[in-house]
Design a protein around this motif. Structure first.
Motif, mmCIF file in Angstrom:
data_model
loop_
_atom_site.group_PDB
_atom_site.id
_atom_site.type_symbol
_atom_site.label_atom_id
_atom_site.label_comp_id
_atom_site.label_asym_id
_atom_site.label_seq_id
_atom_site.Cartn_x
_atom_site.Cartn_y
_atom_site.Cartn_z
ATOM 1 N N PRO A 176 -28.983 22.425 39.895
ATOM 2 C CA PRO A 176 -30.269 21.950 39.361
ATOM 3 C C PRO A 176 -31.461 22.297 40.262
ATOM 4 N N ASP A 177 -31.232 22.424 41.573
ATOM 5 C CA ASP A 177 -32.340 22.774 42.479
ATOM 6 C C ASP A 177 -32.504 24.293 42.647
ATOM 7 N N GLY A 178 -31.754 25.088 41.844
ATOM 8 C CA GLY A 178 -31.941 26.530 41.829
ATOM 9 C C GLY A 178 -31.047 27.331 42.758
ATOM 10 N N GLN A 179 -30.155 26.673 43.504
ATOM 11 C CA GLN A 179 -29.244 27.431 44.366
ATOM 12 C C GLN A 179 -28.227 28.175 43.501
ATOM 13 N N GLU A 180 -27.964 29.417 43.872
ATOM 14 C CA GLU A 180 -27.073 30.272 43.091
ATOM 15 C C GLU A 180 -25.817 30.593 43.880
ATOM 16 N N ARG A 181 -24.666 30.518 43.194
ATOM 17 C CA ARG A 181 -23.376 30.920 43.773
ATOM 18 C C ARG A 181 -22.846 32.032 42.888
ATOM 19 N N TRP A 182 -22.939 33.281 43.384
ATOM 20 C CA TRP A 182 -22.608 34.454 42.595
ATOM 21 C C TRP A 182 -21.126 34.802 42.691
ATOM 22 N N ALA A 183 -20.621 35.463 41.640
ATOM 23 C CA ALA A 183 -19.239 35.939 41.619
ATOM 24 C C ALA A 183 -19.151 37.202 40.763
ATOM 25 N N VAL A 184 -18.148 38.006 41.090
ATOM 26 C CA VAL A 184 -17.839 39.219 40.334
ATOM 27 C C VAL A 184 -16.430 39.075 39.769
ATOM 28 N N GLN A 185 -16.295 39.359 38.485
ATOM 29 C CA GLN A 185 -14.990 39.377 37.837
ATOM 30 C C GLN A 185 -14.768 40.799 37.331
ATOM 31 N N GLU A 186 -13.672 41.420 37.771
ATOM 32 C CA GLU A 186 -13.362 42.775 37.339
ATOM 33 C C GLU A 186 -12.117 42.742 36.454
ATOM 34 N N TYR A 187 -12.254 43.233 35.218
ATOM 35 C CA TYR A 187 -11.168 43.166 34.244
ATOM 36 C C TYR A 187 -10.146 44.266 34.508
ATOM 37 N N THR A 188 -8.898 43.874 34.685
ATOM 38 C CA THR A 188 -7.843 44.826 35.042
ATOM 39 C C THR A 188 -6.889 45.117 33.892
ATOM 40 N N SER A 189 -6.862 44.247 32.879
ATOM 41 C CA SER A 189 -5.961 44.429 31.738
ATOM 42 C C SER A 189 -6.490 43.588 30.579
ATOM 43 N N ILE A 190 -6.480 44.169 29.372
ATOM 44 C CA ILE A 190 -6.925 43.423 28.189
ATOM 45 C C ILE A 190 -6.028 43.777 27.012
ATOM 46 N N THR A 191 -5.415 42.774 26.416
ATOM 47 C CA THR A 191 -4.707 42.895 25.147
ATOM 48 C C THR A 191 -5.409 41.922 24.210
ATOM 49 N N PRO A 192 -6.288 42.418 23.320
ATOM 50 C CA PRO A 192 -7.154 41.545 22.534
ATOM 51 C C PRO A 192 -6.431 40.360 21.884
ATOM 52 N N LYS A 193 -7.026 39.209 22.063
ATOM 53 C CA LYS A 193 -6.603 37.925 21.497
ATOM 54 C C LYS A 193 -5.216 37.479 21.949
ATOM 55 N N ILE A 194 -4.678 38.130 22.985
ATOM 56 C CA ILE A 194 -3.380 37.741 23.533
ATOM 57 C C ILE A 194 -3.487 37.460 25.027
ATOM 58 N N ASN A 195 -4.089 38.405 25.773
ATOM 59 C CA ASN A 195 -4.076 38.277 27.230
ATOM 60 C C ASN A 195 -5.187 39.117 27.844
ATOM 61 N N GLU A 215 -5.237 35.428 47.235
ATOM 62 C CA GLU A 215 -4.791 36.316 48.303
ATOM 63 C C GLU A 215 -4.574 35.557 49.607
ATOM 64 N N SER A 216 -5.334 34.486 49.782
ATOM 65 C CA SER A 216 -5.308 33.762 51.044
ATOM 66 C C SER A 216 -4.951 32.301 50.820
ATOM 67 N N PHE A 217 -3.923 31.829 51.515
ATOM 68 C CA PHE A 217 -3.557 30.418 51.440
ATOM 69 C C PHE A 217 -4.722 29.555 51.938
ATOM 70 N N GLU A 272 -17.296 38.891 48.882
ATOM 71 C CA GLU A 272 -16.635 38.256 50.024
ATOM 72 C C GLU A 272 -15.176 38.689 50.002
ATOM 73 N N LEU A 273 -14.591 38.817 51.156
ATOM 74 C CA LEU A 273 -13.172 39.161 51.216
ATOM 75 C C LEU A 273 -12.347 37.985 50.697
ATOM 76 N N GLN A 274 -11.151 38.285 50.299
ATOM 77 C CA GLN A 274 -10.210 37.275 49.789
ATOM 78 C C GLN A 274 -10.661 36.744 48.430
ATOM 79 N N GLY A 275 -10.175 37.356 47.416
ATOM 80 C CA GLY A 275 -10.453 36.909 46.061
ATOM 81 C C GLY A 275 -9.199 36.335 45.430
ATOM 82 N N SER A 276 -9.185 36.328 44.103
ATOM 83 C CA SER A 276 -8.036 35.797 43.378
ATOM 84 C C SER A 276 -7.815 36.595 42.100
ATOM 85 N N GLU A 277 -6.551 36.662 41.694
ATOM 86 C CA GLU A 277 -6.158 37.349 40.467
ATOM 87 C C GLU A 277 -5.940 36.296 39.388
ATOM 88 N N TRP A 278 -6.606 36.461 38.264
ATOM 89 C CA TRP A 278 -6.536 35.524 37.147
ATOM 90 C C TRP A 278 -5.823 36.196 35.983
#
Length: 166
Positions: A72-91, A132-134, A106-112
């Motif tokens: 609400p005070d305008g601070q931004e937390r940015w992220a990048v999502q890169e699509y690695t696989s798409i099967t429409p309406k399934i996965n 990637e990182s515990f 930033e180093l250390q991301g996550s796979e969704w």
């Protein structure tokens, strides 16, 4: 929140993986669109009182979404999502990482990994998140659980409103 809809959130710390299953009282096409179209993602994709803002999104293999969660005070937390696989309406699968406003990741991301399944007019979404990182997972986990639960409730409310208009 509709209490008869499935919601399960489990963590396997040894495997550095979060498993989420969430059911929505909406058809597959609408739920898929809510996860893959920026105009819908921005309506539910941040825990209140924050809001999501997509700068750009190219939903295709190799494409990216660059977005911010804005307080609400305008601070931004940015992220990048890169699509690695798409099967429409399934996965679809993506790699997610925090970044600055110039897309420096930033180093250390996550796979969704998102899987969608409809039965009797309800859509179940299975989400698996491998970190990637515990240490990164441990640091984010409790806040993530609360925030992601809130965003999924936002989505449930949006789907309910959109279903009523149809």
């Amino acid at each position: 929140m509709n209490n008869d809809l499935l919601f399960d959130f489990n963590v396997d710390k040894a495997a550095k993986t979060v498993f989420i299953i969430r059911e929505f009282n909406a058809g597959l096409s609408l739920v898929w669109d809510a996860f893959t179209k920026p105009e819908l993602l921005d309506q539910w994709g941040a825990p209140a009182p924050m809001r999501a803002k997509t700068k750009y999104m190219d939903f295709k293999v190799g494409g990216r979404r660059f977005y911010a969660m804005i307080s609400p005070d305008g601070q931004e937390r940015w992220a990048v999502q890169e699509y690695t696989s798409i099967t429409p309406k399934i996965n679809f699968k993506m790699y997610n990482s925090f970044s600055d406003k110039n897309e420096n990741r930033e180093l250390q991301g996550s796979e969704w990994d998102y899987t969608f399944n409809e039965e009797n007019g309800r859509t179940k979404v299975n989400i698996t998140i491998f970190n990637e990182s515990f240490e990164r997972m441990e640091k984010l986990l409790e806040g993530f659980r609360i925030g992601f639960t809130m965003t999924l409730t936002n989505l449930e409310n949006l789907l309910s409103a959109l279903s009523e208009k149809q």
